[in-house]
Every structure is written in C-alpha cells, then in structure tokens.
Scaffold this motif. Sequence first.
Motif, short mmCIF file in Angstrom:
data_model
loop_
_atom_site.label_atom_id
_atom_site.label_comp_id
_atom_site.label_asym_id
_atom_site.label_seq_id
_atom_site.Cartn_x
_atom_site.Cartn_y
_atom_site.Cartn_z
N LYS A 1 0.82 -1.22 0.00
CA LYS A 1 0.00 0.00 0.00
C LYS A 1 0.85 1.27 0.00
O LYS A 1 0.59 2.20 -0.77
CB LYS A 1 -0.93 -0.03 1.22
N VAL A 2 1.87 1.30 0.82
CA VAL A 2 2.72 2.50 0.93
C VAL A 2 3.45 2.76 -0.39
O VAL A 2 3.55 3.91 -0.84
CB VAL A 2 3.72 2.34 2.10
N GLU A 3 3.94 1.71 -1.02
CA GLU A 3 4.64 1.86 -2.30
C GLU A 3 3.70 2.35 -3.40
O GLU A 3 4.07 3.20 -4.21
CB GLU A 3 5.28 0.54 -2.71
N ILE A 4 2.49 1.83 -3.41
CA ILE A 4 1.50 2.25 -4.41
C ILE A 4 1.16 3.72 -4.24
O ILE A 4 1.11 4.49 -5.20
CB ILE A 4 0.24 1.37 -4.33
N ALA B 1 2.99 6.04 -2.82
CA ALA B 1 4.16 6.85 -3.17
C ALA B 1 4.28 6.97 -4.69
O ALA B 1 4.54 8.06 -5.22
CB ALA B 1 5.42 6.23 -2.58
N ARG B 2 4.07 5.88 -5.39
CA ARG B 2 4.15 5.88 -6.85
C ARG B 2 3.03 6.74 -7.45
O ARG B 2 3.25 7.46 -8.42
CB ARG B 2 4.05 4.44 -7.35
N PHE B 3 1.86 6.69 -6.86
CA PHE B 3 0.75 7.53 -7.32
C PHE B 3 1.14 9.00 -7.17
O PHE B 3 0.92 9.81 -8.07
CB PHE B 3 -0.52 7.23 -6.53
N GLY B 4 1.71 9.35 -6.03
CA GLY B 4 2.15 10.73 -5.79
C GLY B 4 3.19 11.17 -6.79
O GLY B 4 3.15 12.30 -7.28
N GLU B 5 4.13 10.28 -7.10
CA GLU B 5 5.16 10.61 -8.10
C GLU B 5 4.53 10.87 -9.47
O GLU B 5 4.90 11.83 -10.15
CB GLU B 5 6.15 9.46 -8.25
N ALA B 6 3.58 10.03 -9.85
CA ALA B 6 2.90 10.21 -11.13
C ALA B 6 2.14 11.53 -11.14
O ALA B 6 2.16 12.26 -12.13
CB ALA B 6 1.96 9.04 -11.40
N LYS C 1 2.43 13.55 -1.83
CA LYS C 1 3.49 13.01 -0.98
C LYS C 1 3.30 11.53 -0.69
O LYS C 1 4.07 10.93 0.05
CB LYS C 1 3.54 13.79 0.34
N GLY C 2 2.25 10.94 -1.26
CA GLY C 2 2.00 9.52 -1.07
C GLY C 2 1.48 9.17 0.30
O GLY C 2 1.64 8.05 0.78
N LYS C 3 0.79 10.10 0.94
CA LYS C 3 0.31 9.90 2.30
C LYS C 3 -1.16 9.48 2.38
O LYS C 3 -1.67 9.27 3.47
CB LYS C 3 0.48 11.20 3.11
N VAL C 4 -1.83 9.36 1.23
CA VAL C 4 -3.28 9.13 1.22
C VAL C 4 -3.62 7.92 0.37
O VAL C 4 -3.11 7.77 -0.74
CB VAL C 4 -4.01 10.37 0.66
#
Length: 76
Positions: free
Chosen positions: A4-7, A9-14, A45-48
């Motif tokens: 979940k955390v990696e997903i 973070a990757r969403f935030g990067e995108a 920031k990939g926090k949500v």
Amino acid sequence: MENKVEIQARFGEALLKLIEQKGLSLRKLALASELEYAQVQRISKGKVNLELTSVIALCKGLQITPVQFFEIYESI
C-alpha cells in the motif's frame, strides 16, 4: 507485488510528474479538481489512500483521462 505504501508513493510521483507537465501548481490543481489543497498535497506526498472519486477529480483537474494518468503511473 507492491504494498500500500509503495503504491501511494508511486501515485504521488505520477501526480507530481503530470502537474509539472501541465505547468500547474498544487494549489491550481486543487482548485481545478475541487479538492482541498491540503488533500492534494498529501496525495502528492504519497500519504493518502485515495477514493475513486478523488482519482477522477484529479484527472478532471489535470484534463486527462484516468487511463492517461495510469499510463504515467505504470511508467514510473
């Protein structure tokens, strides 16, 4: 498989990549998406862990389709 955390973070990067490509700021995207600025900031920031409605709102604010968003997501 990503956790979940990696997903998130990757969403935030995108999201940040698309914001940059579109020449937007987080604030402008928040306004265009009708989401709160703080929420968009946390997403970037990939926090949500997002609801589908927020994904759709972000895509509308970016003026892209969800398919286009996830093409960027998959390229990261």
